[in-house]
Design an enzyme around this catalytic site. Sequence first.
Site, mmCIF file in Angstrom:
data_model
loop_
_atom_site.group_PDB
_atom_site.id
_atom_site.type_symbol
_atom_site.label_atom_id
_atom_site.label_comp_id
_atom_site.label_asym_id
_atom_site.label_seq_id
_atom_site.Cartn_x
_atom_site.Cartn_y
_atom_site.Cartn_z
ATOM 1 N N ALA A 155 -15.614 -37.855 -9.683
ATOM 2 C CA ALA A 155 -15.206 -37.515 -11.055
ATOM 3 C C ALA A 155 -15.335 -36.024 -11.354
ATOM 4 C CB ALA A 155 -15.999 -38.338 -12.080
ATOM 5 N N ALA A 234 -11.540 -38.211 -7.021
ATOM 6 C CA ALA A 234 -11.363 -36.810 -7.384
ATOM 7 C C ALA A 234 -11.060 -35.969 -6.148
ATOM 8 C CB ALA A 234 -12.613 -36.286 -8.084
ATOM 9 N N HIS A 514 -12.790 -49.559 -6.434
ATOM 10 C CA HIS A 514 -12.747 -48.120 -6.204
ATOM 11 C C HIS A 514 -13.849 -47.716 -5.227
ATOM 12 C CE1 HIS A 514 -11.253 -44.203 -7.287
ATOM 13 N NE2 HIS A 514 -12.463 -43.752 -7.571
#
Length: 1222
Positions: A155, A234, A514
Amino acid sequence: MAPGWLPPHKYPHAEAGPPIRHTHHGAPELAVLGLACCLAGVRAAKLGVVHTEGGFVEGVNKKLGLLGIGGRSVDVFKGIPFAAPPKALENPQRHPGWQGTLKAKDFKQKCLQITLTQLNTRGSEDCLYLNIWVPQGQKEVSQNLPVMIWIYGGAFVFGSGQGFNVFSDYLYDGEEIATRGNVIVVTFNYRLGPLGFLSTGDAHLPAHGLAWVKRNIAAFGGDPDNISIFGESAGGASVNLQILSPYSKGLIRRAISQSGVALAPWAIQKDPLSWAKGVKGRCGGAGCSGYLLSIPCPDPHGTLPRTGLTHLSPPKPPDRQEGGLPPGRYRQDGQCLKVTDPRALTLAYKIPLVGLEYPFLYYLGFLPVVDGDFIPDNPINLFANAADIDYIAGTNNMDSHLFVSIDVPAINVDILTITGEDFFKLVSKVTSAKGPRGANATFDFYTASWARDSSQDAKKKTVVDFETDVFFLMPTKMAVAQHRANAKSARTYTYLFSHPTRIPLLPSWLGADHATDLQYVFGKPFDNPLIYRPQDRTVSQAMIAYWTNFARTGDPNKGHSAVPTQWDPYTQENGNYLEINKKMDSQSLKQHLRSSYLQYWTQTYQALPTVTGDGAAPLPPSDDSKAIPVPPSDDSLGVVHTEGGFVEGVNKKLGLLGIGGRSVDVFKGIPFAAPPKALENPQRHPGWQGTLKAKDFKKQCLQITDTQDDTEGSEDCLYLNIWVPQGQKEASSITTSMTGGEITTRGNVIVVTFNYRLGPLGFLSTGDAHLPGVPGAWGRGGLHMEEALPPPQSLMGSPTAPGNYGLRDQHMAIAWVKRNIAAFGGDPNNITIFGESAGGASVSLQTLSPYNKGLIRRAISQSGEALAPWAIQKDPLSWANRIAKKVGCPLDDTARMAKCLKVTDPRALTLAYKIPLVGQEYPFLYYLGLLPVVDGDFIPDDPINLFANAADIDYIAGTSNMDGYHFASIDLPAINVDILTVTGEDFFKLVSGFTFAKGPRGANATFDFYTASWAQDSSQEAKKKTVVDLETDIGFLMPTKMAVAQHRASAKSAQTYTYLFSHPSRNPLLPSWVGADHTTDLQYVFGKPFNNPLGYRPQDRTVSRTMIAYWTNFARTGDPNKGHSAVPTQWDPYTQENGNYLEINKKMDGQSLKQHLRSSYLQYWTQTYQALPTVTGDGSTPLPPSDDTEAIPCLHRTTLRPPLGLSTGDSEGAQMPTAMGF
């Protein structure tokens, strides 16, 4: 200016620097010294010292395969700086270089970032380092290998180049990819959060790392013209942004984005100014204030402009960019943030986890931005920059489950329901840019299938599919289409990963969540075979093959590795994608994934009128109380005062998101003694000033590596670790393990672990026992604790080396706990020590030593006893002479020898003691030479005569039912291979090695006794089990039965318990008949089935829960049945008459309490065998050969004597108990 045009002065060749010249062999030409290093590396098939632009670096060469046989290896370089230590909110600069050779052997700290609890920071500002893995063959160092550079996700807030760590197994360890795919793997750190992405992000930073690799990788055997970058989440978006940036032109050949692309709605920050104001506020006044946090902002110049960060305004398109510095190139008005404490700046950005008005991913504020420079335009307009870069992009089939769990927690709870209203609320927040029409249209489209299936599983899957589409799948499909449409020479591939997550606490309908793919890409099923299934290794093998083939050739089907099925490139017409899971065949190549959903989002939805501007996500709320939840302020110890000074640990919240108020205080690396001097007794620590931050484990004590060709650890190693459980209202008691958690929290006890010296530094002895000046009280009942600490002065600074330094370290740690544990909430009068193998023998010896009188209340020995034939060295001088000879010390006088040994390089001393693993003349356990000794002081007599010292110490001792298997597999390797046989001759030779003290009569009698059962079953399995039973009996079971009997015979108030652990080993590489091997029990005592639920079965958690309950109840009360935890069945104490023992396995009931374990074998060893005449003196093994090249057995007891009176019949207060693990 066209976005793709790169003026040489503005977009240099990524700072590639002067080209590196190559010889006709393809290796770089270096200075004479560097060339010499390389030539040495060729001979040794390892790189050795490598010359880089910053200076020389030296890594570690790790041998592959069993014991390094086969010649293959991997060179690992950790912590090479690729940029100078960065200044806050400034672009990175080249590293100035270093003098000498940089030892690149340890990972560096991650970049400064917020902790998961968001209450503190971790990491360092000086963090711009990279790591390299280079596979090597048998004869020559590798050359011109493809290079794969990993960019981690998190992130843009969390993460590091090595990933998270479980027992020193780092997630992003590149070994498996490098060695299986024959590629070089590089990982690196980059700045995160406000320090990395305030306004501009740190997009330059990965480019800086890429440029360093481009300039230097040839020296490591890599091809600088064949660099691939790959990343996830990310990191996947970063990969995509790197190939779109003009700064990367010519650097990157290929790229892989996993679950993240530049077109994702969370990948680019459209309004950086609002987030910058959140941490900036007022400069030069009372402080910097905003909706995130108030931070005091120092003013080094007295005054600063109050104009605000006007240059942080959202950038205009390149053709309308205003003059002056672009966003992120800070002018004077940004000075406030630059001089703010970086930790305060990092803590100013917190991500809310509960009470969110919008979906979680909208609260990721510090992201890359369109800055008119590194990212010169909206990413969708930059794909022409990647026209010649081969590209793979894909997603997991339920990528958003993790985030939906935050947005709609009911999806994870079977008894909670998802209603249409719940889903509509979520949809309306995501589609707010299109108003009610957008919400209604999207809701209708996604719920159309509910007419056929309105079950809760179906509805919950719809919620996950919705967020997966919006945040991952649709952006990826768009990116893939853009890449294909702009491609020239490049190829495009896409995939869907659907191998389900294995977390047992999640819903059964869940697919690949994820980050589920990471463990397979990095080969964890091969790293950790015990906790993965064969199908997991199949998936991992396939992913590594596709990924590394693609890096090598641009075609995932062609390269170094075979693949299970053909993966054809994507075009807009064929819509090809590969579904990756455990079943890979020709049906895995599919077309047009969720094409109707793509059509909805790109056509139907887009055609609706926009009602809130440009369609950006709503700004986060401006009130901190709404945006950022405050964690419960439950109790923790905070700073604790000890005899050495103040210490501060870490309070770790337990449960989901820390909700519930329970936690554990963890203190790591508290010194319990001063840094020790070589071959000297430990001394008390002098203390420290200020508050000691006890937040990281210290290095282990100096010891030889597994390959026995190097050392690891430190001489300064006498540190301990403490875990203390806490409740919601007041401090509670805990038990901790090697890693704390499970024993502590499940048993409500304090757990302490510590280091002690090993090998020559811990146990070398010149055999000078019965030292002069030893008080007569030693060995005759002992002394009180105050007298025992510190040891008598006459024993300090001895001119010889009496040994037992490791035992004295252990004692020093126990005494420190006795004196200090009350400050941590522990009961100093209720200390239990427990350990396994050599630790179990140490536990037994500590209870027998007069030094510990009054210190220890209870003890548990697992698979190790003071009476074991490998626990005491009877002839230490022969081993001291051998080591002294190796390091060049005199042998004629022990005082002169000891003086020399004490000033010898401790690493050389450590390397002088090696244990042979092949070609031994005697059984393996005889080659353990540096052991505790009877020194006339700490161990004043033969241990069998010291059990009166443990008369008031409650005691548990037991073994695993095949404890000898590990050692038998070294002595007779054929037991491990189904197609190899064990003959009677093989077994007789092994028996003779154990029984030579009794000559041929002893060998024949023992052989006949153990093979009697072969008349009924002569199968290979039966014979191999017999081999294991023999070594288990001699090395573990019989000594334990003798110790238990001795303890019971000598006990006053103490209770005695014994057990047999028989839950089979789960190592898939071992024969199916193997039971509980040596150390198999450790994972259950330390709660690993709860720590790692994916790798264990429910029955394993049952065993673990049982052992933790018995062990911690015993620590609390002295009775394993009574205490904090319920137990499955009654465990009655042992007496010589009843012979009680508890068999511990997955089935625990009234039949688990049994009697007289292998009593006929005990009778054989203590009576029949002992009655045979001894033919070689006192029963010790032969003297070691004088030639080091020969096998060198140790000298110690090999006979078993019956203990006194041994029967051979047939077969809760406010303070906490403390358990100390050995």
